[in-house]
Design an enzyme around this catalytic site. Structure first.
Site, PDB file in Angstrom:
ATOM      1  N   PHE A 375      35.367  41.564  43.691  1.00 45.08           N
ATOM      2  CA  PHE A 375      35.159  43.006  43.809  1.00 45.08           C
ATOM      3  C   PHE A 375      33.749  43.461  43.470  1.00 45.08           C
ATOM      4  O   PHE A 375      33.547  44.564  42.954  1.00 45.08           O
ATOM      5  CB  PHE A 375      36.177  43.765  42.945  1.00 45.08           C
ATOM      6  CG  PHE A 375      37.565  43.207  43.020  1.00 45.08           C
ATOM      7  CD1 PHE A 375      38.168  43.001  44.252  1.00 45.08           C
ATOM      8  CD2 PHE A 375      38.259  42.850  41.880  1.00 45.08           C
ATOM      9  CE1 PHE A 375      39.449  42.461  44.335  1.00 45.08           C
ATOM     10  CE2 PHE A 375      39.525  42.311  41.947  1.00 45.08           C
ATOM     11  CZ  PHE A 375      40.128  42.113  43.179  1.00 45.08           C
ATOM     12  N   CYS A 376      32.747  42.627  43.767  1.00 42.98           N
ATOM     13  CA  CYS A 376      31.352  42.957  43.460  1.00 42.98           C
ATOM     14  C   CYS A 376      31.181  43.348  41.995  1.00 42.98           C
ATOM     15  O   CYS A 376      30.383  44.219  41.652  1.00 42.98           O
ATOM     16  CB  CYS A 376      30.835  44.058  44.383  1.00 42.98           C
ATOM     17  SG  CYS A 376      30.742  43.565  46.113  1.00 42.98           S
ATOM     18  N   ALA A 377      31.969  42.684  41.151  1.00 46.51           N
ATOM     19  CA  ALA A 377      31.865  42.865  39.698  1.00 46.51           C
ATOM     20  C   ALA A 377      32.157  41.505  39.069  1.00 46.51           C
ATOM     21  O   ALA A 377      33.059  41.365  38.243  1.00 46.51           O
ATOM     22  CB  ALA A 377      32.847  43.921  39.209  1.00 46.51           C
TER      23      ALA A 377
END
Length: 458
Positions: A375-377
């Site tokens: 999740f781009c985290a």
């Protein structure tokens, strides 16, 4: 009585009308079903109201700030009125500027480009990459993931108290996590930042679509968010807040629109006088339709009433969490614990399942669109999964085959346009997949888990 039947008794508001609510998709097992869009945290479907407003304006589209013709004048008025609408939506102060960008990522990169050269930036490892990565020319202090809201404030206060020398400082923090949906103590963090002479920027990409965001009430210096998460398509975003650093820095992009006067010098060079207004950082022809769509969404959400929208969304959050709690194999990811307030964003893993395989089965066999990956985290998800935050992995591209473990999670997200049926179907699908398994065989193709079309039904 189910929680969904109880919703009618509680007189909760109906979901807002969104595009695609009647779209049907094929199932690998045969037949079709209405698509359940449960990936709002990536891109929310466009509100019907926004689409109608844009369609009504489209024949009158013209270039802004540059023409004497009627359509240009009308478009300029619409563009600047949209700026005023967004300012009102965010509760901007009188001297705040609203700058239109391409996205939250673009907004935070713009801010990173204008911070003073000796600025020190404080950012939690829990941030989305849009707010974790832009600060390449600043001195950055990365803060460990807190496990309570109070610990988040304490961690920041200690870091700010230890900073040397005492030059300009900026804190960057999310309003709602794009992984867990948990709300962060923004007002308390802003107070801590200001007490130590620092400024603060709020990444409201996941907060603004679900809760009111008031710059003055939260006492933050800047807010950034994206239209495509706020039910507004066409790729526009917003950076709103204090004007001083923005006015003192060179334009984010150099070109037409940002320049007020340009003249040749006798030595052959060029002298430029840049605008001091928001135009300073809006060079080039702006995305008028994207900007108008954001303003339309702001109006639609305001008119619907956030109290009503929040109440209904919390009903859906409760239904999802209650359903997942009935499946022992499911682990919901959380920083702050079960009692933490959150928006409609929930990530989880399923024992014995590759997350990409599970998400693929939800789509292929039930017509449910969720997201799997990091999740781009990346640092946050790895921390939540109990792995090394520095471990190498790719977002959404698991190397494991279906059935094998992978360093990924599954995210379900929803909002103002989500009907009860989509949540009911999701909960039922999770229970059936865990108890009975997938009905189809799957394989990995180009880093994604997909149905094996050449295989027979299981």
């Amino acid at each position: 009585m189910s929680v969904f039947t109880a919703a009618a008794d509680q007189s909760l508001c109906a979901p807002l009308s969104v595009l695609g609510k009647d779209v049907t998709v094929p199932l690998v097992t045969g037949g079709e079903v209405t698509y359940a869009a449960l990936d709002y945290a990536a891109s929310a479907p466009a509100l019907q109201r926004v689409w109608d407003d844009v369609a009504a304006y489209a024949p009158y589209y013209g270039s802004v700030h540059r023409g004497a013709g009627y359509l240009s004048q009308l478009s300029t008025d619409l563009f600047e009125n949209s700026r005023a609408t967004v300012a009102e939506f965010l509760g901007c102060r009188a001297d705040d500027q609203v700058i239109f960008t391409r996205s939250t990522t673009d907004s935070l990169n713009l801010l990173a480009a204008v911070v003073p050269a000796d600025c020190q930036v404080f950012v939690y490892e829990t941030e989305h990459h849009a707010s974790l990565l832009p600060w390449r020319d600043a001195r950055v202090t990365y803060l460990n993931a807190p496990r309570t809201p109070a610990q988040a404030v304490e961690t920041l206060e200690r870091a700010l108290a230890d900073r040397e020398p005492y030059g300009p400082a900026l804190v960057c923090v999310t309003g709602a996590s794009n992984v867990t949906g948990e709300l962060w103590p923004v007002k308390e963090l802003a107070a801590a930042a200001h007490a130590h002479g620092a400024r603060i920027v709020l990444d409201a990409a996941q907060l603004a679509p679900h809760h009111p965001v008031d710059i003055a009430e939260l006492d933050v210096d800047w807010v950034a968010f994206s239209g495509h998460k706020l039910y507004a398509p066409f790729g526009s975003g917003v950076l709103a807040g204090r004007s001083d650093w923005l006015q003192q820095a060179e334009p984010y992009l150099a070109g037409g629109g940002a320049s007020r006067k340009v003249a040749r010098r006798t030595d052959g060079g060029v002298d430029v006088e840049w605008h001091s207004t928001a135009a300073r950082h809006e060079a080039g022809s702006p995305n008028v339709i994207g900007v108008y769509s954001i303003a339309s969404a702001c109006k639609a959400l305001t008119e619907a009433g956030f109290d009503n929208l929040v109440a209904r969304e919390q009903h859906l959050v409760g239904a999802v969490r209650a359903g997942l709690a009935e499946v022992p194999e499911v682990k919901v990811l959380s920083l702050f614990g079960d009692e933490a307030p959150r928006v409609g964003v929930i990530s989880f893993v399923v024992e014995g399942w590759n997350s990409s395989h599970f998400a693929a089965a939800l789509s292929a066999e039930y017509g449910i669109g969720v997201r799997d990956g990091l999740f781009c985290a990346h640092p946050l998800v790895r921390t939540l999964l109990g792995s090394d935050p520095q471990e190498v992995g790719e977002c959404g591209a698991p190397e494991a085959e279906p059935g094998e473990s992978s360093l990924n999670a599954i995210r379900v997200s929803f909002g103002a346009g989500t009907p009860d049926e989509h949540i009911e179907r999701f909960v039922r699908a999770v229970k059936e997949l865990v108890s009975k398994g997938a009905q189809w065989k799957y394989r990995t193709e180009d880093g994604r888990c997909v149905p094996d079309r050449g295989a027979a039904q299981l």
